[in-house]
Design a protein around this motif. Structure first.
Motif, short mmCIF file in Angstrom:
data_model
loop_
_atom_site.label_atom_id
_atom_site.label_comp_id
_atom_site.label_asym_id
_atom_site.label_seq_id
_atom_site.Cartn_x
_atom_site.Cartn_y
_atom_site.Cartn_z
N PHE A 1 0.82 -1.21 0.00
CA PHE A 1 0.00 0.00 0.00
C PHE A 1 0.86 1.26 0.00
O PHE A 1 0.37 2.34 0.30
CB PHE A 1 -0.94 0.00 1.22
CG PHE A 1 -2.18 -0.83 1.01
CD1 PHE A 1 -3.32 -0.28 0.45
CD2 PHE A 1 -2.18 -2.18 1.32
CE1 PHE A 1 -4.45 -1.05 0.22
CE2 PHE A 1 -3.30 -2.96 1.09
CZ PHE A 1 -4.45 -2.40 0.54
N PHE A 2 2.16 1.13 -0.31
CA PHE A 2 3.04 2.30 -0.16
C PHE A 2 2.95 3.27 -1.33
O PHE A 2 3.45 4.38 -1.24
CB PHE A 2 4.50 1.87 0.08
CG PHE A 2 5.15 1.16 -1.09
CD1 PHE A 2 5.67 1.88 -2.15
CD2 PHE A 2 5.25 -0.23 -1.10
CE1 PHE A 2 6.28 1.22 -3.22
CE2 PHE A 2 5.85 -0.89 -2.16
CZ PHE A 2 6.36 -0.16 -3.23
N SER A 3 2.32 2.88 -2.43
CA SER A 3 2.30 3.75 -3.59
C SER A 3 0.91 3.81 -4.21
O SER A 3 0.37 2.78 -4.65
CB SER A 3 3.30 3.24 -4.63
OG SER A 3 2.98 3.70 -5.92
N ASN B 1 -3.15 2.04 -8.25
CA ASN B 1 -4.00 2.38 -9.39
C ASN B 1 -3.70 1.56 -10.62
O ASN B 1 -4.57 1.27 -11.43
CB ASN B 1 -3.84 3.87 -9.74
CG ASN B 1 -4.60 4.72 -8.75
OD1 ASN B 1 -5.62 4.29 -8.21
ND2 ASN B 1 -4.10 5.92 -8.48
N GLU B 2 -2.43 1.17 -10.75
CA GLU B 2 -2.03 0.50 -12.01
C GLU B 2 -2.26 -1.00 -12.01
O GLU B 2 -2.40 -1.61 -13.05
CB GLU B 2 -0.53 0.76 -12.26
CG GLU B 2 -0.29 2.18 -12.74
CD GLU B 2 1.19 2.51 -12.81
OE1 GLU B 2 2.03 1.60 -12.80
OE2 GLU B 2 1.49 3.72 -12.84
N PRO C 1 -8.03 3.08 0.77
CA PRO C 1 -7.57 3.83 1.96
C PRO C 1 -8.06 3.20 3.26
O PRO C 1 -7.31 3.08 4.23
CB PRO C 1 -8.17 5.22 1.75
CG PRO C 1 -8.43 5.32 0.28
CD PRO C 1 -8.73 3.94 -0.18
N GLU C 2 -9.30 2.72 3.24
CA GLU C 2 -9.88 2.09 4.43
C GLU C 2 -9.22 0.73 4.70
O GLU C 2 -8.91 0.38 5.84
CB GLU C 2 -11.40 1.91 4.17
CG GLU C 2 -12.24 1.60 5.38
CD GLU C 2 -12.05 2.57 6.54
OE1 GLU C 2 -11.91 3.78 6.28
OE2 GLU C 2 -12.02 2.09 7.70
N ARG D 1 -6.36 -3.08 8.03
CA ARG D 1 -5.61 -4.34 8.12
C ARG D 1 -4.50 -4.27 9.18
O ARG D 1 -4.10 -5.28 9.71
CB ARG D 1 -5.07 -4.77 6.75
CG ARG D 1 -3.91 -3.96 6.25
CD ARG D 1 -3.27 -4.57 4.99
NE ARG D 1 -2.01 -3.86 4.72
CZ ARG D 1 -1.11 -4.22 3.85
NH1 ARG D 1 -1.26 -5.29 3.13
NH2 ARG D 1 -0.01 -3.50 3.67
N GLN D 2 -4.03 -3.06 9.47
CA GLN D 2 -2.94 -2.92 10.44
C GLN D 2 -3.41 -3.12 11.88
O GLN D 2 -2.61 -3.31 12.78
CB GLN D 2 -2.30 -1.54 10.28
CG GLN D 2 -0.93 -1.42 10.91
CD GLN D 2 0.07 -2.41 10.34
OE1 GLN D 2 0.56 -2.24 9.23
NE2 GLN D 2 0.37 -3.48 11.08
#
Ligand code: NA7
Length: 534
Positions: free
Chosen positions: A65-67, A72-73, A233-234, A239-240
């Motif tokens: 989830f860092f980018s 999106n890609e 985003p949610e 998950r963390q």
């Protein structure tokens, strides 16, 4: 060959951990050398290319989830992606962020030595390559050292024999072959359901039957992907903080519901078709015999309903441990396999494999001739990849010997006293050593490591290691949590009992991913007072 290369950070492994660590540290401006034993990206997803290999995590949580751009890609094709798709994803990430140039492939690390005077690590690979660094990040894998069965004559089997983690890249022709498989864990189950209809005859050698959950694996349309993207985003946030790094968390207490309500709840989760039946329903499954027994009974009845022959069904039903105290795999057609005329199930507890001679597996009461013998016999989990390396810390200590003599000991599952500047990811005594959706814990742990390294540098110091006391306290807490669960009573790779001579101890931290993160964050907020910095 280059001998004096020096970098800031050496990363071992190019799986989920190694790729993220390589990206993170190079982006921060550190020089990085990543060493990977395989010839390609992927770690677990590079090696485990056996038929049916697939994740049991939902694709939309089993990713980075860092980018934003990456999110999106990349389009997932399925809810639970197969090995090929996951391997492709990891290659896509490595290529998108131009990471391959930092990775030396075909580089199996055999020795790591902390040079006390220089406060550097010196690493050596099997082919003689040497590199030094201030910091060492071990992303060598939780389940990467295969565990081979100790059967008389197995090394002289004259057919084709292979462990599932060494499946040839070119595939293996199994049609019209007599095939045997030893092992009915998560891997064995995936292989068995995938090859049963292809082979001439399949003999399954089972020692311990497993509980499973039926997988519901829809393909994703463009519309579904767009919907999921809106939720990213949610998903990232949620998950963390859950028990196992997924989206689901325990929904309600077992005791809050009537038996009828519990049954309805179990049916609902069963239809859902994911690990939520295990780690998203009742927390008591891990702690209370009575609750566990009711859930186990529900699953046993589901198994019975799918197998035509009641004698075979009974063989497939676990008898001496409760649901969820070992790893529960997802399956799609596993039980129906045993309704096929070309499949036989041998219980090797009551009909022991005496030896292997030529192409024959010799049992107590029969001989079975095989063209191919598949070993789905698992891994030396958690410790195996680390103790396979000659890993020397301060004062000549050797990790393999220390852990053998005194048992495994880590601080937060990330650092070891006497091994300065070495960091472990998904290692023993952290949730990532089984009870975590891997990318969730990779994200959290590598980020913690980043902050730890930044702290050492900002203090103008050279090295950091946990104090003996903090390591002992973490061990005590780890054991207390583990011993309050039913997991520690059950034999499995979770407790290290699948490896002869390995001391029995719960490998993963059982306190939950969210709780673990809070504990790690406290250490950071307290400026790593639990560590010696020098
Ligand atoms: P596992 O879950 O450790 O399963 C290994 C299987 O092999 C298990 O059924 C073992 O029986 C069996 N086994 C091992 N040695 C023998 C011998 N000597 N004779 C008979 N049977 C044997 O490994 P997997 O690869 O399936 O899964 C590992 C993880 O990868 C999995 O949990 C996922 O997280 C991904 P046992 O249960 O020990 O009696």
């Amino acid at each position: 060959m280059e001998k004096n290369k020096k970098v800031d950070v050496i990363v071992v492994g190019a799986g989920f951990t190694g790729i993220f660590a390589t990206h993170k540290f190079t982006t921060l401006g550190y020089s990085v050398q990543t060493l990977e034993a395989g010839d390609g990206i992927g770690g677990t997803w590079y090696w485990n290319r056996y038929p049916g290999a697939r994740t049991d995590s939902e694709s939309y949580v089993y990713q980075y989830f860092f980018s934003e751009e990456l999110l999106n890609e990349w389009n997932w094709k399925e809810k639970f992606p197969a090995q090929e798709e996951t391997e492709k994803y990891l290659n896509f990430v490595a290529e998108k962020f131009d990471l391959k140039k930092f990775i030396r492939f075909g580089s199996k690390v055999t020795k790591a030595e902390f040079m006390e005077e220089q406060k550097h690590w010196k690493i050596r690979t099997e082919d003689g390559f040497e590199v030094q660094s201030q910091f060492l990040v071990m992303g060598s894998g939780l389940l990467s050292k295969p565990q081979l069965p100790d059967i008389n004559g197995i090394d002289k089997f004259t057919g084709k024999i292979l462990h599932t983690s060494h499946w040839p890249k070119t595939g293996l022709k199994l049609s019209n072959k007599d095939v045997g498989i030893i092992g009915t864990g998560a891997t064995g189950i995936q292989v068995i359901q995938s090859i049963a209809s292809e082979v001439k005859h399949l003999t399954v050698f089972q020692r311990t039957p497993n509980y499973t959950i039926p997988m519901n694996n829809p393909r994703f349309t463009e519309q579904k992907m767009a919907e999921l993207r809106g939720q990213y985003p949610e998903i990232k946030k949620t998950r963390q903080n859950t028990f196992a790094g997924f989206l689901y968390d325990f929904e309600s207490s077992y005791h809050e519901l009537s038996q009828q309500e519990r049954l309805a709840c179990m049916e609902r989760y069963w239809k859902e078709g994911s690990l939520s039946f295990w780690i998203g329903q009742f927390p008591e499954i891990f702690f209370e015999e009575e609750a566990n027994s009711e859930i186990s009974q529900f699953v046993k009845d589901k198994i019975r309903s799918r197998v035509n022959d009641p004698t075979i069904a009974e063989k497939l039903i676990p008898k001496d441990y409760g649901f969820g105290t070992r790893r529960v795999p997802l399956e799609t057609s596993y039980y129906e396999v045993y309704n096929r005329p070309n499949v036989s199930l041998i219980d090797v507890r009551t009909n022991e494999i005496k030896k292997i001679a030529g192409q024959e597996v010799i049992l107590e009461d029969q001989k079975i001739k095989l063209d191919v013998l598949i070993l789905a016999t698992g891994f030396d989990a958690g410790t195996g990849a680390l103790t396979a390396i000659d890993l020397h810390g301060r004062d000549g200590r050797l990790l393999r010997d220390e852990w053998k003599k005194n048992g495994v000991s880590t601080f937060l599952g990330m650092q070891v006293h006497g091994y300065p500047n070495m960091f472990l990811v998904n290692a023993p005594m952290s949730p990532g050593a089984a009870f975590c959706n891997v990318p969730t814990c990779v994200d959290q742990q590598v980020t913690w490591i980043e902050n730890c390294i930044k702290h050492v540098i900002s203090e103008g110091k050279n090295a950091i290691e946990p104090s003996k006391k903090s390591e002992q306290e973490w061990g005590k807490h780890h054991d207390e949590v583990a011993e309050s669960t039913l997991v520690h009573k059950t034999d499995s790779w979770y407790t290290g009992t699948n490896v002869k001579g390995k001391a029995r101890r719960v490998i993963p931290y059982c306190g939950g991913v969210g709780e673990y993160k809070n504990k790690c964050d406290e250490v950071t907020a307290n400026n790593f007072v639990d560590c010696q910095i020098y």
